[in-house]
Write an enzyme that holds these catalytic residues in place. Structure first.
Site, short mmCIF file in Angstrom:
data_model
loop_
_atom_site.label_atom_id
_atom_site.label_comp_id
_atom_site.label_asym_id
_atom_site.label_seq_id
_atom_site.Cartn_x
_atom_site.Cartn_y
_atom_site.Cartn_z
CG ASP A 44 48.65 47.80 38.10
OD1 ASP A 44 47.94 46.94 37.54
OD2 ASP A 44 48.99 47.70 39.29
N GLY A 45 47.41 47.44 34.72
CA GLY A 45 47.53 46.39 33.71
C GLY A 45 48.30 45.17 34.16
N GLY A 95 41.80 45.14 29.95
CA GLY A 95 42.55 46.15 30.68
C GLY A 95 43.92 45.71 31.09
NE ARG A 96 43.68 41.59 35.52
CZ ARG A 96 43.77 40.94 36.68
NH1 ARG A 96 44.89 40.98 37.37
NH2 ARG A 96 42.75 40.24 37.14
CG ASP A 141 32.66 41.64 31.77
OD1 ASP A 141 31.59 41.81 32.39
OD2 ASP A 141 33.77 41.65 32.34
CG ASN A 142 34.07 37.87 33.74
OD1 ASN A 142 34.91 38.46 33.08
ND2 ASN A 142 33.86 38.14 35.02
#
Length: 468
Positions: free
Chosen positions: A114-115, A82-83, A241-242
């Site tokens: 907002d990334g 996402g960023r 996801d980590n």
């Protein structure tokens, strides 16, 4: 920079192109020469800040990768970078290193965000990547850190920052889960083939390359978690996801190196149930590996996956015991060494002794008196010391071994906070100072002795959440 783009070439099912959003007035805060040398760069490349900030067009656009994951045990069917944006790979000495920007603006997977990354959290990740590397624990690396005049809105207005991460790949457990959950078994196989060919080529010699691949991921993860536990490290957000498919420590958020020994230590204020408490990390790693195994079930049988996963506990325990014995200066794991470790940890918990300082002071017999002071007037600790001395008598080079396992310096949260507060005032010198310490944490560094002293009282008030 001559990038190759093997991951992007897997196709649009796995990633999407990203248009970088340059930060305003970017400023290079820190350049990690140690990491740069891995890429074959002996000097700072020209216009590197502008290039990494997206001000200089690249031949091929960066990409953001797709994945899903279990977050605090709850399935989230689509996540993704996402960023973050993958610039591509740079080859040096037969190894490809993937460069990834974090904080470069919104992507197709930003989910309304907002990334951006802020200077505060970027400093923490930058330093901790290198701290873990210095400790000999597998991790993504950090190439550089950029600050800017771009305002980013979190709990308050902060400056937008950019960190450049390096790894052979940033593929996660969740990269497989997303396709398995959709029944896209062709994509699961395609991704597995890609990872095996590039990162686990030894598996190709196996009768069942996919099962052997799963076994190798389990082995690497067990070693990584043993390293965390031996050095008192809590990740804080062990979502699937980590979790790196290479067994690397990845995605540094509300991490923490434990100070006063507490096996129930929770470093993440957002973790209300203690799911990711320090002593839960081996169990969560096994759970996450089980989730990965489920995502790979189109490649092998359930019974085969379970048989391989059942070996995680012994792999982890053997690695942990080996590391902990070495921390006491003992080159073999024996019943006596295991007993000494268990008794010491109980004493440390009861006396609230500082974890890393205790082990460092126990490394040399000349500092055992200082170690004793951490336990107050404890006859039990003195009796334990006599047992250690007797045990060490039958081992060679005890002090040398222990000093190489017990760092003098760890990235304590208050140290990162000092670097953050100075940087927010425009003074970046503390970042580079601590970076040097983190890359050589076992050395004495007499000029930084204050960071080996007992942490200040205000350090106890620091609180970290997922936004950290």
């Amino acid at each position: 920079m001559n990038f190759s783009h093997s991951f992007a070439e897997l196709g649009s099912a796995f990633s999407q192109p990203v248009a970088l959003s340059p930060l305003n007035e970017p400023e290079l805060v820190s350049w990690n020469t140690d990491a740069a040398q891995i890429l074959g760069w002996d000097s700072l490349p020209d216009q590197i800040t502008e290039l990494l900030n997206g001000q200089i067009p690249l031949e091929r656009p960066p990409v953001a990768s797709l994945y899903a994951g279990h977050q605090f045990g709850v399935w989230v069917p689509q996540l993704g970078d996402g960023r973050a944006a993958i610039l591509g790979e740079i080859a040096n000495e037969g190894i490809d290193w993937e460069l990834q920007l974090k904080g470069s603006g919104p992507t197709p997977y930003s989910r309304g965000g907002d990334g951006r990354a802020v200077l505060r959290s970027s400093i923490r990740e930058y330093l901790c990547c290198e701290a873990m590397h210095g400790l000999g624990i597998s991790t993504t690396r950090a190439l550089c850190l950029i600050n800017s005049k771009t305002p980013v809105y979190r709990e308050e207005v902060e400056s937008g920052a950019l960190i450049v991460r390096m790894a052979p790949t940033h593929i996660r457990f969740g990269s497989f889960e997303v396709f398995a959950s959709r029944g896209q078994t062709d994509e699961v196989r395609q991704l597995a083939d890609y990872v095996i060919q590039r990162h686990y080529p030894e598996c190709l010699q196996s009768d069942n390359p996919y099962l052997t691949f799963y076994q190798k991921v389990i082995e690497r993860t067990a070693e990584m978690i043993a390293g965390w536990m031996a050095q008192g490290f809590s990740h804080g957000v062990m979502n699937t996801d980590n979790m790196s498919i290479l067994g690397l420590t990845i995605d540094y958020g509300p991490f923490g190196f434990m100070e006063n020994y507490n096996p129930d230590y929770i470093c993440n204020h957002s973790d209300q149930t203690g799911r990711y408490a320090f002593n839960q990390q081996p169990n969560i790693a096994s759970w996450n590996l089980g989730a990965l195994g489920n995502a790979l079930l189109s490649l092998f049988e359930t019974s085969e996956a379970q048989s391989v996963l059942d070996g995680f506990k012994d792999l982890y325990l053997n690695a942990y015991k080996r590391r902990m014995s070495a921390k006491l200066g003992l080159d073999k794991v024996t019943e006596t060494s295991e007993k000494l470790i268990d008794e010491l940890l109980h004493l440390m918990r009861d006396c609230q002794a500082d974890y890393s300082r205790t082990f460092r002071l126990l490394s040399r017999e000349s500092t055992w008196d200082q170690a004793t002071q951490l336990f107050g007037d404890s006859g039990q600790f003195n009796a334990w010391l006599l047992q250690l001395a007797e045990c060490r008598a039958s081992h060679a080079d005890c002090e040398y071994l222990a000093l190489g396992q017990n760092p003098k310096y760890l990235l304590r949260n208050y140290m990162a906070q000092i670097a953050i507060e100075k940087a927010q005032q425009g003074d970046y010198s503390e970042i580079d100072r601590q970076l040097r310490l983190m890359l050589q944490p076992f050395d004495e560094h007499p000029e930084s002795e204050e960071y080996f002293a007992e942490p200040p009282d205000w350090a106890k008030q620091l609180s970290l959440s997922c936004s950290s």
